[in-house]
Design a protein around this motif. Structure first.
Motif, PDB file in Angstrom:
ATOM      1  N   MET A   1       0.852  -1.175   0.000  1.00  0.00           N
ATOM      2  CA  MET A   1       0.000   0.000   0.000  1.00  0.00           C
ATOM      3  C   MET A   1       0.900   1.241   0.000  1.00  0.00           C
ATOM      4  SD  MET A   1      -2.900   1.319   2.756  1.00  0.00           S
ATOM      5  CE  MET A   1      -3.159  -0.313   3.294  1.00  0.00           C
ATOM      6  N   THR A   2       0.718   2.092  -0.991  1.00  0.00           N
ATOM      7  CA  THR A   2       1.453   3.344  -1.066  1.00  0.00           C
ATOM      8  C   THR A   2       0.468   4.471  -0.817  1.00  0.00           C
ATOM      9  OG1 THR A   2       2.872   2.345  -2.728  1.00  0.00           O
ATOM     10  CG2 THR A   2       2.972   4.723  -2.504  1.00  0.00           C
ATOM     11  N   LYS A   3       0.678   5.208   0.273  1.00  0.00           N
ATOM     12  CA  LYS A   3      -0.285   6.219   0.689  1.00  0.00           C
ATOM     13  C   LYS A   3       0.464   7.512   0.965  1.00  0.00           C
ATOM     14  CE  LYS A   3      -1.917   5.272   4.652  1.00  0.00           C
ATOM     15  NZ  LYS A   3      -2.580   4.855   5.857  1.00  0.00           N
ATOM     16  N   ASN A   4      -0.063   8.630   0.444  1.00  0.00           N
ATOM     17  CA  ASN A   4       0.507   9.921   0.803  1.00  0.00           C
ATOM     18  C   ASN A   4      -0.576  10.992   0.820  1.00  0.00           C
ATOM     19  OD1 ASN A   4       0.176  10.514  -1.936  1.00  0.00           O
ATOM     20  ND2 ASN A   4       2.135  11.523  -2.111  1.00  0.00           N
ATOM     21  N   ILE A   5      -0.315  12.033   1.585  1.00  0.00           N
ATOM     22  CA  ILE A   5      -1.239  13.156   1.700  1.00  0.00           C
ATOM     23  C   ILE A   5      -0.567  14.345   1.043  1.00  0.00           C
ATOM     24  CG2 ILE A   5      -2.491  14.653   3.286  1.00  0.00           C
ATOM     25  CD1 ILE A   5      -2.505  12.257   5.255  1.00  0.00           C
ATOM     26  N   ARG A   6      -1.333  15.025   0.189  1.00  0.00           N
ATOM     27  CA  ARG A   6      -0.762  16.122  -0.595  1.00  0.00           C
ATOM     28  C   ARG A   6      -1.871  17.070  -1.026  1.00  0.00           C
ATOM     29  NH1 ARG A   6      -2.854  15.167  -5.364  1.00  0.00           N
ATOM     30  NH2 ARG A   6      -2.802  13.157  -6.390  1.00  0.00           N
ATOM     31  N   PRO A   7      -1.485  18.238  -1.586  1.00  0.00           N
ATOM     32  CA  PRO A   7      -2.501  19.145  -2.133  1.00  0.00           C
ATOM     33  C   PRO A   7      -3.267  18.487  -3.283  1.00  0.00           C
ATOM     34  CG  PRO A   7      -0.416  20.293  -1.840  1.00  0.00           C
ATOM     35  CD  PRO A   7      -0.140  18.828  -1.615  1.00  0.00           C
ATOM     36  N   VAL A   8      -4.514  18.871  -3.436  1.00  0.00           N
ATOM     37  CA  VAL A   8      -5.362  18.377  -4.516  1.00  0.00           C
ATOM     38  C   VAL A   8      -4.874  18.932  -5.849  1.00  0.00           C
ATOM     39  CG1 VAL A   8      -7.700  18.591  -5.498  1.00  0.00           C
ATOM     40  CG2 VAL A   8      -7.412  18.044  -3.078  1.00  0.00           C
ATOM     41  N   THR A   9      -4.947  18.102  -6.888  1.00  0.00           N
ATOM     42  CA  THR A   9      -4.689  18.542  -8.254  1.00  0.00           C
ATOM     43  C   THR A   9      -5.970  18.368  -9.073  1.00  0.00           C
ATOM     44  OG1 THR A   9      -4.021  16.371  -9.082  1.00  0.00           O
ATOM     45  CG2 THR A   9      -2.284  17.759  -8.093  1.00  0.00           C
ATOM     46  N   GLN A  10      -6.010  19.000 -10.211  1.00  0.00           N
ATOM     47  CA  GLN A  10      -7.176  18.894 -11.095  1.00  0.00           C
ATOM     48  C   GLN A  10      -7.460  17.432 -11.459  1.00  0.00           C
ATOM     49  OE1 GLN A  10      -8.896  21.881 -12.271  1.00  0.00           O
ATOM     50  NE2 GLN A  10     -10.452  20.360 -12.702  1.00  0.00           N
ATOM     51  N   ALA A  11      -6.413  16.645 -11.603  1.00  0.00           N
ATOM     52  CA  ALA A  11      -6.572  15.241 -11.970  1.00  0.00           C
ATOM     53  C   ALA A  11      -7.269  14.415 -10.881  1.00  0.00           C
ATOM     54  CB  ALA A  11      -5.210  14.625 -12.287  1.00  0.00           C
ATOM     55  N   ASP A  12      -7.356  14.944  -9.661  1.00  0.00           N
ATOM     56  CA  ASP A  12      -7.984  14.231  -8.546  1.00  0.00           C
ATOM     57  C   ASP A  12      -9.502  14.367  -8.505  1.00  0.00           C
ATOM     58  OD1 ASP A  12      -5.450  13.506  -7.487  1.00  0.00           O
ATOM     59  OD2 ASP A  12      -5.331  15.403  -6.372  1.00  0.00           O
ATOM     60  N   ILE A  13     -10.068  15.308  -9.264  1.00  0.00           N
ATOM     61  CA  ILE A  13     -11.471  15.692  -9.077  1.00  0.00           C
ATOM     62  C   ILE A  13     -12.437  14.517  -9.189  1.00  0.00           C
ATOM     63  CG2 ILE A  13     -13.368  17.113  -9.972  1.00  0.00           C
ATOM     64  CD1 ILE A  13     -11.257  18.635  -8.308  1.00  0.00           C
ATOM     65  N   ASP A  14     -12.341  13.711 -10.221  1.00  0.00           N
ATOM     66  CA  ASP A  14     -13.276  12.585 -10.363  1.00  0.00           C
ATOM     67  C   ASP A  14     -13.159  11.619  -9.186  1.00  0.00           C
ATOM     68  OD1 ASP A  14     -14.348  13.581 -12.696  1.00  0.00           O
ATOM     69  OD2 ASP A  14     -13.111  12.330 -14.011  1.00  0.00           O
ATOM     70  N   GLY A  15     -11.945  11.328  -8.766  1.00  0.00           N
ATOM     71  CA  GLY A  15     -11.742  10.444  -7.619  1.00  0.00           C
ATOM     72  C   GLY A  15     -12.276  11.046  -6.333  1.00  0.00           C
ATOM     73  N   LEU A  16     -12.133  12.359  -6.187  1.00  0.00           N
ATOM     74  CA  LEU A  16     -12.657  13.030  -4.989  1.00  0.00           C
ATOM     75  C   LEU A  16     -14.179  13.002  -4.959  1.00  0.00           C
ATOM     76  CD1 LEU A  16     -10.198  16.041  -4.743  1.00  0.00           C
ATOM     77  CD2 LEU A  16     -10.256  13.970  -3.310  1.00  0.00           C
ATOM     78  N   LYS A  17     -14.799  13.098  -6.124  1.00  0.00           N
ATOM     79  CA  LYS A  17     -16.258  12.973  -6.178  1.00  0.00           C
ATOM     80  C   LYS A  17     -16.694  11.573  -5.737  1.00  0.00           C
ATOM     81  CE  LYS A  17     -17.071  16.568  -9.612  1.00  0.00           C
ATOM     82  NZ  LYS A  17     -17.523  16.869 -10.976  1.00  0.00           N
ATOM     83  N   THR A  18     -15.932  10.562  -6.089  1.00  0.00           N
ATOM     84  CA  THR A  18     -16.226   9.207  -5.636  1.00  0.00           C
ATOM     85  C   THR A  18     -16.093   9.112  -4.118  1.00  0.00           C
ATOM     86  OG1 THR A  18     -15.490   8.289  -7.748  1.00  0.00           O
ATOM     87  CG2 THR A  18     -15.549   6.781  -5.867  1.00  0.00           C
ATOM     88  N   VAL A  19     -15.053   9.750  -3.567  1.00  0.00           N
ATOM     89  CA  VAL A  19     -14.886   9.793  -2.106  1.00  0.00           C
ATOM     90  C   VAL A  19     -16.109  10.440  -1.467  1.00  0.00           C
ATOM     91  CG1 VAL A  19     -13.559  10.829  -0.212  1.00  0.00           C
ATOM     92  CG2 VAL A  19     -12.355   9.805  -2.160  1.00  0.00           C
ATOM     93  N   LEU A  20     -16.530  11.583  -2.020  1.00  0.00           N
ATOM     94  CA  LEU A  20     -17.682  12.298  -1.457  1.00  0.00           C
ATOM     95  C   LEU A  20     -18.953  11.463  -1.535  1.00  0.00           C
ATOM     96  CD1 LEU A  20     -16.914  15.852  -2.826  1.00  0.00           C
ATOM     97  CD2 LEU A  20     -16.866  15.134  -0.422  1.00  0.00           C
ATOM     98  N   ASP A  21     -19.162  10.786  -2.659  1.00  0.00           N
ATOM     99  CA  ASP A  21     -20.348   9.931  -2.795  1.00  0.00           C
ATOM    100  C   ASP A  21     -20.320   8.793  -1.777  1.00  0.00           C
ATOM    101  OD1 ASP A  21     -21.377  11.468  -4.869  1.00  0.00           O
ATOM    102  OD2 ASP A  21     -20.498  10.201  -6.431  1.00  0.00           O
ATOM    103  N   SER A  22     -19.131   8.304  -1.467  1.00  0.00           N
ATOM    104  CA  SER A  22     -18.986   7.190  -0.544  1.00  0.00           C
ATOM    105  C   SER A  22     -19.203   7.609   0.914  1.00  0.00           C
ATOM    106  CB  SER A  22     -17.591   6.577  -0.699  1.00  0.00           C
ATOM    107  OG  SER A  22     -17.342   5.631   0.311  1.00  0.00           O
ATOM    108  N   CYS A  23     -18.619   8.758   1.290  1.00  0.00           N
ATOM    109  CA  CYS A  23     -18.675   9.136   2.709  1.00  0.00           C
ATOM    110  C   CYS A  23     -19.848  10.050   3.043  1.00  0.00           C
ATOM    111  CB  CYS A  23     -17.359   9.778   3.150  1.00  0.00           C
ATOM    112  SG  CYS A  23     -17.030  11.431   2.502  1.00  0.00           S
ATOM    113  N   GLY A  24     -20.487  10.651   2.035  1.00  0.00           N
ATOM    114  CA  GLY A  24     -21.655  11.489   2.286  1.00  0.00           C
ATOM    115  C   GLY A  24     -21.354  12.813   2.959  1.00  0.00           C
TER     116      GLY A  24
END
Length: 154
Positions: A1-24
């Motif tokens: 598992m490779t995990k890191n925390i960093r600033p959001v990039t434009q390329a993250d938007i679709d994945g972040l929407k999936t996160v939001l849909d999952s966690c509400g």
């Protein structure tokens, strides 16, 4: 598992929407408008950050300076996708934002949450990592659902 925390990039938007849909945390369709200043204003003070696990966003965070204060910040949103919860990611996200704010001479971080039973885990986390409950605003979110404000000196 490779995990890191960093600033959001434009390329993250679709994945972040999936996160939001999952966690509400909030409806994912709000994200584009909420984050537009972050991407389009070179002078923005918004801080959007994410946790990437196996090349995919699994968490989202959003923090802003409080207007008319000296070094006070408000964490407006933090959420972890449902299948990544209870793995310490929220704690790591909080450590990340605290370090970022200290590097900007931040003095205080406040976090607002709800009295709703669904937020028990969040309230417990904030207390566990050194936040004090400073205020309760009754019926803020809805009748019977209070706003609870936590505070930490950085």
């Amino acid at each position: 598992m490779t995990k890191n925390i960093r600033p959001v990039t434009q390329a993250d938007i679709d994945g972040l929407k999936t996160v939001l849909d999952s966690c509400g945390l909030f409806p994912s369709e709000y994200l584009d408008e909420m984050i537009s200043d972050y991407f389009n204003n070179a002078d923005t003070q918004d801080i959007w950050f994410t946790c990437i696990d196996n090349k995919l966003p699994v968490a989202i965070g959003y923090c802003v300076p409080e207007k008319l204060t000296n070094g006070t910040y408000n964490l407006l949103a933090i959420g972890v996708s449902e299948n990544s919860q209870r793995k310490g990611i929220a704690n790591e996200m909080m450590n990340y934002i605290e370090r970022q704010l200290k590097s900007k001479d931040g003095r205080i971080l406040i976090v607002e949450t709800s009295s709703d039973d669904a937020q028990i885990g969040a309230r417990n986390l904030y207390q566990k990592i050194g936040y004090s409950q400073e205020a309760v605003i009754r019926d803020f979110w809805n009748d019977g659902e209070d706003k609870i404000v936590f505070w930490k000196k950085l």
